[in-house]
Scaffold this motif. Sequence first.
Motif, PDB file in Angstrom:
ATOM      1  N   ALA A  77       0.853  -1.183   0.000  1.00 17.70           N
ATOM      2  CA  ALA A  77       0.000   0.000   0.000  1.00 17.70           C
ATOM      3  C   ALA A  77       0.889   1.233   0.000  1.00 17.70           C
ATOM      4  O   ALA A  77       1.886   1.293   0.718  1.00 17.70           O
ATOM      5  N   ALA A  78       0.545   2.229  -0.820  1.00 17.65           N
ATOM      6  CA  ALA A  78       1.288   3.490  -0.896  1.00 17.65           C
ATOM      7  C   ALA A  78       0.341   4.572  -1.390  1.00 17.65           C
ATOM      8  O   ALA A  78      -0.724   4.283  -1.935  1.00 17.65           O
ATOM      9  N   ARG A  79       0.744   5.828  -1.199  1.00 14.58           N
ATOM     10  CA  ARG A  79      -0.087   6.958  -1.611  1.00 14.58           C
ATOM     11  C   ARG A  79       0.465   7.601  -2.886  1.00 14.58           C
ATOM     12  O   ARG A  79       1.674   7.735  -3.044  1.00 14.58           O
ATOM     13  N   ASP A  80      -0.460   8.006  -3.781  1.00 13.95           N
ATOM     14  CA  ASP A  80      -0.030   8.697  -4.996  1.00 13.95           C
ATOM     15  C   ASP A  80       0.144  10.184  -4.705  1.00 13.95           C
ATOM     16  O   ASP A  80      -0.005  10.626  -3.556  1.00 13.95           O
ATOM     17  N   VAL A  81       0.464  10.986  -5.721  1.00 12.97           N
ATOM     18  CA  VAL A  81       0.736  12.410  -5.529  1.00 12.97           C
ATOM     19  C   VAL A  81      -0.497  13.185  -5.068  1.00 12.97           C
ATOM     20  O   VAL A  81      -0.378  14.278  -4.527  1.00 12.97           O
ATOM     21  N   HIS A  82      -1.684  12.624  -5.257  1.00 13.33           N
ATOM     22  CA  HIS A  82      -2.927  13.265  -4.830  1.00 13.33           C
ATOM     23  C   HIS A  82      -3.359  12.797  -3.441  1.00 13.33           C
ATOM     24  O   HIS A  82      -4.420  13.187  -2.966  1.00 13.33           O
ATOM     25  N   GLY A  83      -2.562  11.928  -2.814  1.00 11.22           N
ATOM     26  CA  GLY A  83      -2.878  11.434  -1.479  1.00 11.22           C
ATOM     27  C   GLY A  83      -3.788  10.227  -1.447  1.00 11.22           C
ATOM     28  O   GLY A  83      -4.155   9.747  -0.382  1.00 11.22           O
ATOM     29  N   ARG A  84      -4.168   9.721  -2.616  1.00 10.80           N
ATOM     30  CA  ARG A  84      -5.046   8.545  -2.669  1.00 10.80           C
ATOM     31  C   ARG A  84      -4.243   7.280  -2.402  1.00 10.80           C
ATOM     32  O   ARG A  84      -3.133   7.114  -2.901  1.00 10.80           O
ATOM     33  N   LEU A  85      -4.831   6.383  -1.648  1.00 11.71           N
ATOM     34  CA  LEU A  85      -4.187   5.122  -1.316  1.00 11.71           C
ATOM     35  C   LEU A  85      -4.283   4.155  -2.490  1.00 11.71           C
ATOM     36  O   LEU A  85      -5.363   3.946  -3.048  1.00 11.71           O
ATOM     37  N   GLN A  86      -3.153   3.588  -2.874  1.00 13.44           N
ATOM     38  CA  GLN A  86      -3.099   2.586  -3.944  1.00 13.44           C
ATOM     39  C   GLN A  86      -2.657   1.273  -3.317  1.00 13.44           C
ATOM     40  O   GLN A  86      -1.702   1.249  -2.535  1.00 13.44           O
ATOM     41  N   ARG A  87      -3.330   0.188  -3.659  1.00 11.03           N
ATOM     42  CA  ARG A  87      -2.977  -1.126  -3.110  1.00 11.03           C
ATOM     43  C   ARG A  87      -2.703  -2.102  -4.240  1.00 11.03           C
ATOM     44  O   ARG A  87      -3.421  -2.139  -5.232  1.00 11.03           O
ATOM     45  N   PHE A  88      -1.673  -2.912  -4.022  1.00 13.36           N
ATOM     46  CA  PHE A  88      -1.319  -3.980  -4.944  1.00 13.36           C
ATOM     47  C   PHE A  88      -1.266  -5.261  -4.127  1.00 13.36           C
ATOM     48  O   PHE A  88      -0.462  -5.385  -3.205  1.00 13.36           O
ATOM     49  N   CYS A  89      -2.149  -6.193  -4.457  1.00 16.07           N
ATOM     50  CA  CYS A  89      -2.273  -7.436  -3.696  1.00 16.07           C
ATOM     51  C   CYS A  89      -1.779  -8.600  -4.549  1.00 16.07           C
ATOM     52  O   CYS A  89      -2.214  -8.767  -5.685  1.00 16.07           O
ATOM     53  N   TRP A  90      -0.862  -9.383  -3.984  1.00 16.47           N
ATOM     54  CA  TRP A  90      -0.369 -10.583  -4.653  1.00 16.47           C
ATOM     55  C   TRP A  90      -0.884 -11.798  -3.912  1.00 16.47           C
ATOM     56  O   TRP A  90      -0.650 -11.954  -2.718  1.00 16.47           O
ATOM     57  N   TRP A  91      -1.576 -12.664  -4.609  1.00 12.73           N
ATOM     58  CA  TRP A  91      -2.031 -13.937  -4.074  1.00 12.73           C
ATOM     59  C   TRP A  91      -1.072 -15.006  -4.579  1.00 12.73           C
ATOM     60  O   TRP A  91      -0.248 -14.752  -5.461  1.00 12.73           O
TER      61      TRP A  91
END
Length: 148
Positions: free
Chosen positions: A103-117
Amino acid sequence: MPTSSPASSTFRLDWRPSRLLGLALVALGLLAGGSLLASRLPPPLKLPAATLALARGLQLARREAGRAPCRLAWAGGDAPVWVNGSVLVSPRLHLRGPIAVLAARDVHGRLQRFCWWPDTLSPGLRRQLHLAASADPRSANPLAVLSA
């Protein structure tokens, strides 16, 4: 990608939507609908509520499956994560059994999530991702053994 970072010190990893996650979301929608039908909910509300639960599970599965694959580059630790040329800050890796979530934030402060199964991340790459999270990007060559 910043030019000041040597290529050998950056961990690169591909992300793509997980089929297992999509199946799990559909199964949860089905189970939620079934539990509503078996509940003591008033009869006129049972079928619409169950239909909504199933529809929401299908919607979430479709949204997850429709996400575009991307390539992540990370110098480790609290260094920014680069995703297809865009920067994400304040990365945090969460490991739960065979599942990894970055999980990390973009330049606009929105949370981005990348999930690996397990169907999208091998145990070896999972270990490397874990090592990248604990690496110090300020060291001379923090991820040289992990370069792809």
